[in-house]
Motif scaffolding. Sequence first.
Motif, PDB file in Angstrom:
ATOM      1  N   GLU B 214       0.830  -1.206   0.000  1.00  0.00           N
ATOM      2  CA  GLU B 214       0.000   0.000   0.000  1.00  0.00           C
ATOM      3  C   GLU B 214       0.861   1.250   0.000  1.00  0.00           C
ATOM      4  O   GLU B 214       0.575   2.219  -0.692  1.00  0.00           O
ATOM      5  CB  GLU B 214      -0.868   0.032   1.258  1.00  0.00           C
ATOM      6  N   VAL B 217       2.177   1.866  -3.363  1.00  0.00           N
ATOM      7  CA  VAL B 217       1.135   2.390  -4.251  1.00  0.00           C
ATOM      8  C   VAL B 217       0.882   3.862  -3.949  1.00  0.00           C
ATOM      9  O   VAL B 217       0.791   4.698  -4.842  1.00  0.00           O
ATOM     10  CB  VAL B 217      -0.168   1.569  -4.097  1.00  0.00           C
ATOM     11  N   MET B 218       0.808   4.197  -2.648  1.00  0.00           N
ATOM     12  CA  MET B 218       0.562   5.583  -2.268  1.00  0.00           C
ATOM     13  C   MET B 218       1.626   6.503  -2.851  1.00  0.00           C
ATOM     14  O   MET B 218       1.337   7.586  -3.341  1.00  0.00           O
ATOM     15  CB  MET B 218       0.581   5.719  -0.743  1.00  0.00           C
ATOM     16  N   LEU B 220       3.435   5.946  -5.510  1.00  0.00           N
ATOM     17  CA  LEU B 220       3.310   6.033  -6.969  1.00  0.00           C
ATOM     18  C   LEU B 220       2.137   6.914  -7.364  1.00  0.00           C
ATOM     19  O   LEU B 220       2.140   7.516  -8.433  1.00  0.00           O
ATOM     20  CB  LEU B 220       3.137   4.629  -7.569  1.00  0.00           C
ATOM     21  N   VAL B 221       1.139   6.990  -6.504  1.00  0.00           N
ATOM     22  CA  VAL B 221      -0.015   7.833  -6.806  1.00  0.00           C
ATOM     23  C   VAL B 221       0.319   9.300  -6.529  1.00  0.00           C
ATOM     24  O   VAL B 221      -0.422  10.197  -6.889  1.00  0.00           O
ATOM     25  CB  VAL B 221      -1.239   7.332  -5.994  1.00  0.00           C
ATOM     26  N   GLY B 222       1.451   9.529  -5.889  1.00  0.00           N
ATOM     27  CA  GLY B 222       1.904  10.900  -5.710  1.00  0.00           C
ATOM     28  C   GLY B 222       1.707  11.465  -4.319  1.00  0.00           C
ATOM     29  O   GLY B 222       1.737  12.679  -4.116  1.00  0.00           O
ATOM     30  N   ALA B 223       1.503  10.574  -3.323  1.00  0.00           N
ATOM     31  CA  ALA B 223       1.350  11.063  -1.951  1.00  0.00           C
ATOM     32  C   ALA B 223       2.728  11.401  -1.388  1.00  0.00           C
ATOM     33  O   ALA B 223       3.694  10.694  -1.657  1.00  0.00           O
ATOM     34  CB  ALA B 223       0.690   9.990  -1.093  1.00  0.00           C
ATOM     35  N   ASN B 224       2.819  12.490  -0.623  1.00  0.00           N
ATOM     36  CA  ASN B 224       4.114  12.792  -0.010  1.00  0.00           C
ATOM     37  C   ASN B 224       4.254  12.009   1.295  1.00  0.00           C
ATOM     38  O   ASN B 224       3.317  11.405   1.785  1.00  0.00           O
ATOM     39  CB  ASN B 224       4.305  14.303   0.186  1.00  0.00           C
ATOM     40  N   PHE B 227       1.914  12.517   4.290  1.00  0.00           N
ATOM     41  CA  PHE B 227       0.569  12.012   4.065  1.00  0.00           C
ATOM     42  C   PHE B 227       0.504  10.494   4.222  1.00  0.00           C
ATOM     43  O   PHE B 227      -0.514   9.953   4.632  1.00  0.00           O
ATOM     44  CB  PHE B 227       0.115  12.424   2.662  1.00  0.00           C
TER      45      PHE B 227
END
Lengths: 226, 307
Positions: B214, B217-218, B220-224, B227
């Motif tokens: 997870e 994935v976070m 790769l989705v662009g979460a810093n 976050f």
Amino acid sequence: MIYFDKVTKKYLDGVKVVKDVSLTIEPEEFVSIVGHSGAGKTTLLRMLLGEEAPTSGVVFFESTNINKIRKTQMNKYRRRIGIVFQDFRLLPNRTAYENVAFAMEAAGRTDDEIISDVPHVLNLVDLGEKHGSFPQELSGGEQQRVAIARAIVNQPDVLIADEPTGNLDPDNTEDIIKILKKVNELGTTVILTTHNKDVINSLGRKRVITMEGGEVVRDGNGGYVL
Amino acid sequence: MITTTIRRIIKTGFTNFWRNGIVSISSILMMTVTLSVVIFLLLSSNLFSLTLDRVKNEIDINVYATTEATPEEVLKLKQDLEFLPEVDTIEYISREQVLSNFREKHRNDEQIIQALEALEESPLGAVLNIKAKEISQYSGIAKFLESKTVLSDEDPNIVEKVNYAQNKIMIEGLNKTINAVHKFGIALVIILIVVSILITFNTIRLVIFISREEIKVMRLVGANNTFIRGPFIFEGIIYGVMASFITIILSYPVLFWVNPFIEKIFLIDLLSYFFSNIFMFFGVSLVVGTFLGIISSILAVRKYLKV
């Protein structure tokens, strides 16, 4: 928009997985990269995402050298690229709606934007009614559509789909390709990797790059040549 | 923007906590074990020091003055002794007081009372009860008294007897025991705390290990990083808070059950001590639990944030 300039990637054991690749991808293009496993497709994409650095050569996104982006800025760069994987990679503890909303939360979007955009994108991939389902309650094709919705919800410049149909049956594959075409028509550059002949044939005269042993062996419109 | 982020982190933390059901419960239980160890150590160290104080108070050196010694001479000796840095307090018991204490003690013993009546003068001299600051200092005081009696140029000698020799074995034995218990106690405390911290840390690490995909994935989705890390840290805080509540609530029946035994052996009411300091105990476990939760989460997530 995306430039690979004489890019080579060599791993520690000395094996070159990408050899001297030069490529240009224009805005709003739909590009497929085909090749057998180990041909270097995924490595090429990982370098575009900044997950790996080329051993030599440079990868540019517009005027930015990806390898020079600082770690703290990397997440901002990644928000400009949507990604879809073969194994979906959804967050298992979140519903379809929450998975899509997460990408928007991570990008710092407001609650109002999330409330208005998420249902819209889920409708676009025909999952409007299943927004409350968890990934394990969805079929492979549905999970992949959630993943696409998540990838496009922040309106990225590029959508990368790495073998998105690898785990799907022909019917679901067809649906996914249709959605990708629709996304492309709405103005997003799409980069698709696959080794499925039917997928390429269904794309008609769109650009296909063929890779073999780390090299680009063919770059032209239409057809599946391996 | 910042408040939105914090609100989302807290909301996500709660959601993850709730949806991870079993895993969250096991983390809380592990943390409860750790906090119980902390509470147990606090209580037993308190029990130990209270008991020690009581035993210390019961130990003293008695100096028996001769019957010839005048009150002035005995008080002079008391003054001299008070100059010693080892001496905490000295109680002077006059001859009259000693006599009346003696009568009181033997008031049912006709023979002794009669024998006492037969004497013109009291056969008992004044007494000095000396208390040292530390148990180990009694031997020093005894030495001083010895030099006073043996080397004294005052004549006649006013000290009849010092009872240190009789108490010596007991005092030294107690001294050794206290030192041993102290060393052993510290070692035990350190081992128990380290072990339980490691167990808690490992449990939380396992929880986060489950989420490693997870986290990827976070990213790769662009979460810093904030976050991604935030909800895990918040979950760590929830573990700490819940575990400290459970620990305090569980302590009550356990203490209620063992208190009669403790009262019999140590003569100390641990239950009322616990209740009069319940906020301190709750505060300590809250601070330790929350701190442990936060640190474990930060360390465990850090490993997966290096993409």
